[in-house]
Design an enzyme around this catalytic site. Sequence first.
Site, PDB file in Angstrom:
ATOM      1  N   GLY A 201       0.803  -1.221   0.000  1.00 36.25           N
ATOM      2  CA  GLY A 201       0.000   0.000   0.000  1.00 36.25           C
ATOM      3  C   GLY A 201       0.831   1.264   0.000  1.00 36.25           C
ATOM      4  O   GLY A 201       0.295   2.356   0.195  1.00 36.25           O
TER       5      GLY A 201
ATOM      6  N   ASN B 196       4.489   3.578  -1.554  1.00 36.60           N
ATOM      7  CA  ASN B 196       4.873   4.348  -2.742  1.00 36.60           C
ATOM      8  C   ASN B 196       4.807   3.518  -4.020  1.00 36.60           C
ATOM      9  O   ASN B 196       4.226   3.934  -5.026  1.00 36.60           O
ATOM     10  CB  ASN B 196       6.304   4.881  -2.565  1.00 36.60           C
ATOM     11  CG  ASN B 196       6.432   5.866  -1.426  1.00 36.60           C
ATOM     12  OD1 ASN B 196       5.651   6.792  -1.289  1.00 36.60           O
ATOM     13  ND2 ASN B 196       7.437   5.669  -0.590  1.00 36.60           N
TER      14      ASN B 196
ATOM     15  N   HIS C 185      24.801  -2.131   4.292  1.00 31.79           N
ATOM     16  CA  HIS C 185      24.154  -1.439   5.403  1.00 31.79           C
ATOM     17  C   HIS C 185      24.551  -1.967   6.784  1.00 31.79           C
ATOM     18  O   HIS C 185      24.918  -1.159   7.655  1.00 31.79           O
ATOM     19  CB  HIS C 185      22.634  -1.468   5.218  1.00 31.79           C
ATOM     20  CG  HIS C 185      22.174  -0.746   3.992  1.00 31.79           C
ATOM     21  ND1 HIS C 185      21.036  -1.103   3.292  1.00 31.79           N
ATOM     22  CD2 HIS C 185      22.701   0.310   3.322  1.00 31.79           C
ATOM     23  CE1 HIS C 185      20.876  -0.293   2.266  1.00 31.79           C
ATOM     24  NE2 HIS C 185      21.879   0.570   2.250  1.00 31.79           N
TER      25      HIS C 185
END
Length: 426
Positions: free
Chosen positions: A9, A11, A210
């Site tokens: 739901g 971008n 990361h």
Amino acid sequence: MLKVLLCGGGNAIHVLSSYVSAQDDTHVTILSLFPGEAERLRAAIPDEGVRCLNDLGDDVVGKPDAVIEKAEHVPTDLDVVIFALPSFCHEIYLKALKPYLKRGVLIGAMPAEGGFDLCAIHELGIDFVRHSSLFALETLPWACRILDYGKKVEVLGTKKEVEIIVSPKEGASKDEVAELLHKLIGRLPEFDPADNFLSVTLMNINSVWHPTISYGFYRNKDVNEPFDEPPLFYYGADEYTGEKLALVSDEVLEIKRVLLSKYPTLTLDALHHVSEWMLRSYGDDIGDKTNIYTMLRTNKGYRGLTHPMREVDVDGTTKYLPNFKYRYFTEDLPMGLIVTRGIAELAGVSTPHMDDVILWCQEKLGKEYVVDGKLAGKDLDSTRAPQRYGFSDLDTFMQVNGYLAEPAMKESPATSFDDATPMTAQ
């Protein structure tokens, strides 16, 4: 009529709903299992549909045919299922959708993170997957953001090329699947085909990038001491971090070496050292190509990017503390580096540098994956490591998942990992 299910739901779902719904020969359903999200999105979409400001040309406007919150309401004869949501949600959606999917469906994720195929086979069964098509994109096709929820979304930039892995159903070709995806999302980005899902899992750059950069930056810092401003993520890396990234990547390439020596027909051409990946991805945007440390700190594409932080109030002043609940930890570890670590364990490859990163990150997450040098922690079940699915030897792992050229996903009486290999007690 091509029946498409979009899961999520955020971008990317806004862009996909616009692009796919705008086509005359598609029926589009959006499924969100997040409480209240489907109702909110359904109420927000205007009669004209979702407008996408497209960086490649005119605006695209499309309205989905349905927005639902229960898997039982999806069309029973779906042709395509696309996940555009956090990777830790894939298992939840696969489990919910399993009773309502037909064999032959095309199902995939953008992005997928590591071990997407393991998750799909575990939830849907080997036989179902062999007679269907799986795909995974290494990243989203575009950088995008919602301007007005349910009404307007902007594509800030469409990527020129994205790596894709396709495991087609029997009788289909990878080109057929890629062509269908291009029909849905447009001619760009171009798809760069990877060798297999194993190659994509091991070349998951975010899983190395990361967690390792975070570990390197915070390793000697008091993480409870607030910062005056968010620290730079890539430009803030030190020489130790650059060396650690190289050493972790060396361990990944040692996995590659061991696998290729054991399985001569295996192809892992898409698996490169992170330093080579940097040069291939950013080229002349890098000012100093001496080593990983200098490349991190002189890459124009990384300028200004900061560590994920959360705001705190200190005597009326806004300060910043590390956000260890961000996807750099919640996705890139259990769906990334832990998967690679699990494959290393099956292959008998020692990973002391990878373990340094994992042990630090799992403490900050409040999780337990690696214990006494083994993937045997209490939170292993929330990862996509091979051990989470019951694999304890390399040959079985390679054969059951179809990574070897011969036999490729051969007929087997097993229809799920539960049948193929004994599950360890969790």
